[in-house]
Scaffold this motif. Structure first.
Motif, PDB file in Angstrom:
ATOM      1  N   ALA A 319       0.605  -1.102  -0.057  1.00 10.99           N
ATOM      2  CA  ALA A 319      -0.032  -0.070  -0.006  1.00 10.99           C
ATOM      3  C   ALA A 319       0.860   1.147  -0.151  1.00 10.99           C
ATOM      4  CB  ALA A 319      -1.092   0.139   1.122  1.00 10.99           C
ATOM      5  N   ILE A 320       1.943   1.123   0.752  1.00  3.94           N
ATOM      6  CA  ILE A 320       2.995   2.395   0.823  1.00  3.94           C
ATOM      7  C   ILE A 320       3.460   2.617  -0.673  1.00  3.94           C
ATOM      8  CG2 ILE A 320       5.343   3.137   1.875  1.00  3.94           C
ATOM      9  CD1 ILE A 320       4.415   1.681   4.423  1.00  3.94           C
ATOM     10  N   SER A 362       5.200  -8.526  -3.184  1.00  2.00           N
ATOM     11  CA  SER A 362       3.650  -7.861  -2.915  1.00  2.00           C
ATOM     12  C   SER A 362       3.575  -6.865  -3.550  1.00  2.00           C
ATOM     13  CB  SER A 362       3.641  -7.993  -1.384  1.00  2.00           C
ATOM     14  OG  SER A 362       4.725  -7.422  -0.870  1.00  2.00           O
ATOM     15  N   VAL A 363       4.748  -6.054  -3.576  1.00  2.00           N
ATOM     16  CA  VAL A 363       4.870  -4.761  -4.243  1.00  2.00           C
ATOM     17  C   VAL A 363       4.712  -4.667  -5.632  1.00  2.00           C
ATOM     18  CG1 VAL A 363       6.337  -2.765  -4.754  1.00  2.00           C
ATOM     19  CG2 VAL A 363       5.934  -3.385  -2.326  1.00  2.00           C
ATOM     20  N   ASP A 364       5.287  -5.723  -6.256  1.00  2.00           N
ATOM     21  CA  ASP A 364       5.265  -5.740  -7.727  1.00  2.00           C
ATOM     22  C   ASP A 364       3.845  -6.143  -8.241  1.00  2.00           C
ATOM     23  OD1 ASP A 364       6.671  -5.984 -10.399  1.00  2.00           O
ATOM     24  OD2 ASP A 364       5.960  -8.000 -10.264  1.00  2.00           O
ATOM     25  N   ALA A 365       3.257  -7.104  -7.223  1.00  2.00           N
ATOM     26  CA  ALA A 365       1.947  -7.537  -7.819  1.00  2.00           C
ATOM     27  C   ALA A 365       1.060  -6.631  -7.674  1.00  2.00           C
ATOM     28  CB  ALA A 365       1.565  -8.733  -6.761  1.00  2.00           C
ATOM     29  N   ARG A 366       0.986  -5.777  -6.582  1.00  5.25           N
ATOM     30  CA  ARG A 366      -0.128  -4.696  -6.367  1.00  5.25           C
ATOM     31  C   ARG A 366       0.087  -3.591  -7.359  1.00  5.25           C
ATOM     32  NH1 ARG A 366      -2.522  -2.489  -1.409  1.00  5.25           N
ATOM     33  NH2 ARG A 366      -3.465  -0.631  -1.821  1.00  5.25           N
ATOM     34  N   ASP A 369      -1.586  -5.039 -10.587  1.00  5.80           N
ATOM     35  CA  ASP A 369      -2.742  -4.985 -10.555  1.00  5.80           C
ATOM     36  C   ASP A 369      -3.489  -3.714 -10.621  1.00  5.80           C
ATOM     37  OD1 ASP A 369      -2.786  -7.856  -9.841  1.00  5.80           O
ATOM     38  OD2 ASP A 369      -2.987  -7.643  -7.936  1.00  5.80           O
ATOM     39  N   GLU A 370      -2.876  -2.594 -10.181  1.00  3.29           N
ATOM     40  CA  GLU A 370      -3.198  -1.286 -10.223  1.00  3.29           C
ATOM     41  C   GLU A 370      -3.164  -0.734 -11.768  1.00  3.29           C
ATOM     42  OE1 GLU A 370      -2.235   0.706  -6.761  1.00  3.29           O
ATOM     43  OE2 GLU A 370      -3.481  -0.396  -5.421  1.00  3.29           O
ATOM     44  N   GLY A 371      -2.373  -1.397 -12.399  1.00  2.36           N
ATOM     45  CA  GLY A 371      -1.943  -0.841 -13.699  1.00  2.36           C
ATOM     46  C   GLY A 371      -1.084   0.266 -13.579  1.00  2.36           C
ATOM     47  N   VAL A 493       2.654 -15.414  -1.602  1.00  2.17           N
ATOM     48  CA  VAL A 493       2.899 -14.021  -1.376  1.00  2.17           C
ATOM     49  C   VAL A 493       3.926 -13.856  -2.709  1.00  2.17           C
ATOM     50  CG1 VAL A 493       4.009 -12.348  -0.065  1.00  2.17           C
ATOM     51  CG2 VAL A 493       2.432 -13.837   1.041  1.00  2.17           C
ATOM     52  N   LEU A 494       4.719 -14.797  -2.657  1.00  4.43           N
ATOM     53  CA  LEU A 494       5.773 -14.797  -3.413  1.00  4.43           C
ATOM     54  C   LEU A 494       5.370 -15.125  -4.935  1.00  4.43           C
ATOM     55  CD1 LEU A 494       8.632 -16.962  -1.919  1.00  4.43           C
ATOM     56  CD2 LEU A 494       8.897 -14.639  -2.243  1.00  4.43           C
TER      57      LEU A 494
END
Length: 501
Positions: A319-320, A362-366, A369-371, A493-494
């Motif tokens: 989120a950060i 988790s950052v890369d995936a987020r 996902d948010e484009g 998570v990974l």
């Protein structure tokens, strides 16, 4: 005389049949462990002062010395470990906050060691990096998400400012003051020869090193030490330090003993005074505030340099990072909980933060996902120990990696974890002239170049074995990774499968 409840941690073993009483160990030990008894013509050892830096062992001409852990132990207890007992005794004696240097040494999971790389066989043949093109060049910065043309139909190739790296590795932030002038010179010269970058850390930039500006990342931390217009303009990029893996959520502290005349001029603070960085930036309490500083730094540098925001890996890091990606930052640097440091409160270093592997995934995936993944590049650090760690990090989504402890080890660091004392026997984490000169920049920078050259070859070999010929094709390619000994949540998570699946 009060009782010292803590017995020496290490024993100095001296072989009398080999010792020629040359007193090299005495001259080389900054901690004054060794001394010569003139009356009895023997060498003595004050083992309570030994930090196991291995300087004496390395330089003894007759190999008469070895250091080992003290065999006299506290009574074994599964709950009250010996280190815990020693720390209680020390705090009861001093009333001081425990300080430690370098990274977290606790036996927590190292996920790099539980991730394996895939390899090509028949249908997707491997690539021979000695005979076929292999690209390890990386560009860091905001990438365009669409093709644009002018009124004549020509492609518009203008891009946001980028950092061009010849290999996907940079030297992480280590300030002048926490490490020596000679150590900074080694990093700067190596970065220039390798075609990569080194980071000033939060201590400003010594006037002698402005000539390395094209290969320098200048840092703006909460203390704003040494920050002024010429400093910002000198570097190729500007990094805002919001957090550090070894001490998330707290500021920095460089003891006054390390603030020499040259350090004080570089940091723009009085000589001999402690340099204390606040925990927060006192002008940043939201993403909107961060955006304002990002824009201010871009304005101050004519929008010619990418801005990096460095954050520590913590539980809500995805989120950060999402917020930072929307702040106008070009690069996000994430520092894991095993990251090294010159000094940190022991309790913080050993109990705060999360592993960089989980944070990165988790950052890369987020962001995907948010484009908004193309809005920023991702750089990760926090115990990157080898070329295989770098390859795995890139496959998990990183664009490049920061290294620091491994770079210091190339310069001679023996991980004795005594940086906070300022008495580094290897001339690295010290400002004492007699110790600083032990690190020869001509030798040190060449060792860094050698290390990075070797890692670059290994990265190419590992990619070739996977049938991949560029770092860009490897980035985020988690199909090339498999986990071993990981549970379902960790694999989730990974974002990778278990070996055999």
């Amino acid at each position: 005389m009060p009782i010292n409840y803590n017995l020496p941690v290490f024993e100095v073993i001296r072989d009398p049949s080999r010792c020629i009483k040359c007193r090299v160990c005495e001259r080389q030990c900054a901690n004054e462990v060794h001394s010569y008894d003139e009356e009895n013509k023997i060498m003595l050892s004050d083992e309570a002062k030994c930090v196991d830096c291995q300087r004496c062992v390395t330089l003894c001409p007759t190999h008469a010395l070895k250091i080992r852990e003290n065999e006299n132990r506290f009574r074994r207890n599964a709950n009250w470990h010996e280190a815990t007992i020693r720390e209680i005794y020390k705090q009861a004696d001093t009333a001081a906050v425990l300080l430690s240097s370098m990274g977290n040494p606790e036996p927590l999971p190292v996920y790099w060691d539980k991730i394996l790389l895939n390899a090509s066989q028949v249908t997707n043949p491997s690539i021979d990096p000695l005979r076929e093109p292999m690209e390890t060049k990386v560009f860091l910065g905001k990438k365009s998400t669409e093709i644009k043309r002018d009124s004549n139909g020509r492609l518009i190739t203008d891009m946001d400012p980028q950092l061009e790296l010849a290999l996907p590795v940079m030297f992480s932030a280590m300030s002048y003051g926490s490490i020596s002038y000679n150590a900074h010179e080694c990093l700067a010269r190596a970065a220039a020869e390798l075609g990569t970058f080194y980071n000033t850390g939060e201590g400003g930039l010594h006037s002698d090193f402005y000539k390395y500006g094209p290969n320098t990342i200048v840092q703006v931390a909460s203390g704003r030490f040494g920050v002024y217009k010429a400093y910002l303009e000198a570097g190729a990029a500007v990094e805002i330090k919001m957090g550090q893996g070894a001490k998330p959520g707290i500021g920095g502290h460089l003891p006054g003993a390390k603030i020499t005349d040259a350090v004080s001029r570089t940091r723009m603070i009085p000589q001999g005074t402690d340099a204390i960085s606040p925990a927060p930036h006192h002008d940043i309490y939201s993403i909107e505030d961060l955006r304002q500083l990002v824009c201010s730094l871009k304005e101050a540098t004519g929008y010619k340099k990418p801005v990096i925001v460095k954050v520590a890996a913590v539980h809500n890091i995805a989120a950060i990072a999402s917020g930072v990606a929307r702040s106008g930052a070009d690069i996000i640097a994430i520092d894991g909980f095993r990251g090294g440091t010159g000094a940190a409160p022991t309790r913080t270093r050993d109990n705060v933060g999360i592993p960089i592997e989980l944070a990165l995934a988790s950052v890369d995936a987020r962001l995907r996902d948010e484009g908004i993944r193309n809005n920023v590049s991702l750089v990760v650090g926090g115990s990157i120990r080898s070329s295989s760690d770098i390859v795995k990090a890139i496959a998990l989504g990183a664009d490049a990696c920061y290294i620091a402890t491994s770079a210091l080890m190339a310069l001679g660091c023996h991980l004795c974890r005594n940086c906070q004392s300022g008495r580094c026997n290897w001339g690295i984490a010290t400002q004492e002239p007699d110790l600083v000169k032990r690190l020869n920049p001509d030798i040190g920078y060449r060792r860094l170049v050698n290390l990075m050259t070797a890692w670059d070859h290994e990265i190419k070999e590992l990619m070739g074995g996977m049938g991949i010929n560029s770092v860009e094709a490897l980035k985020g390619n988690r199909l090339m990774l498999r986990g071993v000994g990981l549970n379902e949540k960790e694999l989730s998570v990974l974002g990778i499968k278990h070996a055999g699946d």
